[in-house]
Scaffold this active site. Structure first.
Site, short mmCIF file in Angstrom:
data_model
loop_
_atom_site.label_atom_id
_atom_site.label_comp_id
_atom_site.label_asym_id
_atom_site.label_seq_id
_atom_site.Cartn_x
_atom_site.Cartn_y
_atom_site.Cartn_z
N ARG A 39 0.82 -1.23 0.00
CA ARG A 39 0.00 0.00 0.00
C ARG A 39 0.85 1.28 0.00
O ARG A 39 0.34 2.37 -0.20
CB ARG A 39 -0.97 -0.01 1.18
CG ARG A 39 -0.28 -0.01 2.55
CD ARG A 39 -1.29 -0.02 3.67
NE ARG A 39 -0.60 0.00 4.98
CZ ARG A 39 -1.23 0.19 6.14
NH1 ARG A 39 -2.55 0.37 6.16
NH2 ARG A 39 -0.57 0.20 7.28
N HIS A 43 -8.34 -3.79 2.75
CA HIS A 43 -8.74 -3.15 4.01
C HIS A 43 -9.77 -2.04 3.72
O HIS A 43 -9.50 -0.85 3.92
CB HIS A 43 -7.47 -2.56 4.66
CG HIS A 43 -7.61 -2.18 6.09
ND1 HIS A 43 -8.48 -1.23 6.55
CD2 HIS A 43 -6.97 -2.64 7.19
CE1 HIS A 43 -8.36 -1.10 7.86
NE2 HIS A 43 -7.47 -1.94 8.26
N ASP A 56 -12.71 -4.78 16.78
CA ASP A 56 -11.59 -5.23 15.93
C ASP A 56 -11.60 -6.76 15.95
O ASP A 56 -11.06 -7.38 16.86
CB ASP A 56 -10.27 -4.68 16.48
CG ASP A 56 -9.14 -4.77 15.47
OD1 ASP A 56 -8.09 -4.12 15.69
OD2 ASP A 56 -9.32 -5.48 14.45
N GLU A 111 -13.25 -6.05 5.79
CA GLU A 111 -12.02 -6.39 5.07
C GLU A 111 -12.06 -7.86 4.65
O GLU A 111 -12.50 -8.71 5.42
CB GLU A 111 -10.82 -6.11 5.97
CG GLU A 111 -10.83 -4.68 6.52
CD GLU A 111 -9.98 -4.50 7.75
OE1 GLU A 111 -8.90 -5.12 7.85
OE2 GLU A 111 -10.41 -3.72 8.66
O1 TA6 Z 1 -8.00 -4.13 10.25
C1 TA6 Z 1 -8.00 -3.63 11.55
C2 TA6 Z 1 -6.59 -3.17 11.91
O2 TA6 Z 1 -5.69 -4.25 11.89
C3 TA6 Z 1 -6.66 -2.47 13.26
O3 TA6 Z 1 -6.07 -3.26 14.29
C4 TA6 Z 1 -5.94 -1.15 13.01
O4 TA6 Z 1 -4.56 -1.28 13.24
C5 TA6 Z 1 -6.27 -0.92 11.54
O5 TA6 Z 1 -6.10 -2.20 10.95
C6 TA6 Z 1 -5.55 0.20 10.86
O6 TA6 Z 1 -4.20 -0.13 10.64
P1 TA6 Z 1 -3.27 1.00 9.93
O7 TA6 Z 1 -1.91 0.38 9.88
O8 TA6 Z 1 -3.86 1.25 8.57
O9 TA6 Z 1 -3.39 2.22 10.79
#
Ligand code: TA6
Length: 291
Positions: A90, A161, A205, A263
């Site tokens: 990403r 995501h 989460d 996701e």
């Molecule tokens: O998908 C949920 C997650 O793993 C959360 O635990 C939080 O960390 C989110 O992703 C966002 O992660 P990022 O690295 O994009 O801030």
């Protein structure tokens, strides 16, 4: 119609190139960084199906919060804790290979490729090729191919995501996860069984390693969003709520109430082992169902 422009965030031009699309079926905006679709607005909707944080700075190399970032070659914390969470795909600038337009169906097909490089091999030593086709029409389709172009097998986990725009998170229900087992990241990954639709009253989460691949985001009085990822075994449901949103620092005050992440990918027990010379494909389809 499509054109390459600089991403404009809060009336400020950034250094990030985006592909802007406008057709009879939808408008969309895709960043070349991460091959990340940031906005997707079917013509029947007043706003984007996807949420994009107003507090993004647009710094090159820093993942934009919102749209559909691709977490690859690992989801979540780095297995040894030595690298940033959610992998590097990403953060990389992908090669925009081709843009084609299907006039009859009013669909733009946008093809991206990301291949290993000296930079990626410093982080993850394997040789790989990712091909991503983003098709923007009356629905949004993502097709990902992961190819092992090296001489050794490798393991990867991944997820799209996806950040979906909602009116008020407290009024959202996620359907399609009934009876699925999940790991609650906020309770030391303790395992529970999803009793009913997922609703939101606090930071949430949850990782569902084995899920149905078909989900709906339902909000009373609004369109429903259908999510289909039949080849993705796993799902994650996330909203940071107020305190974590503040800690993350790139979500505007109160804006945590206006998105939910659903996701789809291969996570935890569903991590994939890909033999040398092999490839595997995944699809994601997002459709906004007018009521
Ligand atoms: O998908 C949920 C997650 O793993 C959360 O635990 C939080 O960390 C989110 O992703 C966002 O992660 P990022 O690295 O994009 O801030």
């Amino acid at each position: 119609m499509h054109a390459i422009k600089k991403l404009n965030l809060n009336q400020q031009l950034t250094d990030l190139d985006v592909l802007e699309i406008d057709s009879p079926s939808c408008r969309a905006c895709i960043a070349l960084q991460g091959a990340q679709i940031l906005q997707y607005q079917p013509k029947h909707r007043a706003n984007s199906v996807l949420w994009l944080s107003k507090a993004n700075t647009g710094q090159v190399g820093k993942a934009l919060r919102g749209g559909i970032p691709l977490c690859f070659p690992w989801f979540g914390a780095h297995p040894q804790g030595l690298q940033p969470a959610h992998g590097f795909a990403r953060n990389q600038i992908w090669e925009l290979q081709n843009v084609s337009y299907d006039q009859a169906q009013a669909i733009h097909h946008v093809d991206f490729i990301l291949q290993d490089s000296p930079e990626t091999r410093k982080i993850w030593s394997h040789a790989f090729r990712l091909k991503l086709r983003i098709s923007c029409g009356i629905s949004l389709n993502l097709d990902l191919q992961v190819e092992n172009i090296g001489s050794q097998a490798f393991e990867f986990s991944f997820a799209w995501h996806s950040y979906f725009q909602v009116d008020q998170i407290r009024q959202v229900e996620i359907h399609g996860l009934q009876n699925a087992e999940f790991m609650d990241k906020l309770q030391s990954n303790q395992r529970f069984c999803e009793a009913d639709a997922v609703t939101f009253q606090q930071e949430t989460d949850r990782i569902y390693p084995k899920a149905s691949g078909h989900y709906q985001i339902v909000q009373a009085g609004h369109t429903a969003i259908e999510i289909a990822a039949p080849r993705c075994a796993s799902a994650v449901i996330w909203n940071p709520w107020q305190d974590k949103a503040k800690r993350l620092g790139d979500i505007a005050e109160g804006d945590w109430q206006h998105f939910v992440c659903v996701e789809c990918g291969q996570i935890a027990s569903e991590t994939v082992r890909l033999a040398a010379g092999s490839k595997v494909d995944y699809q994601l389809q997002i459709t906004d169902i007018p009521i």
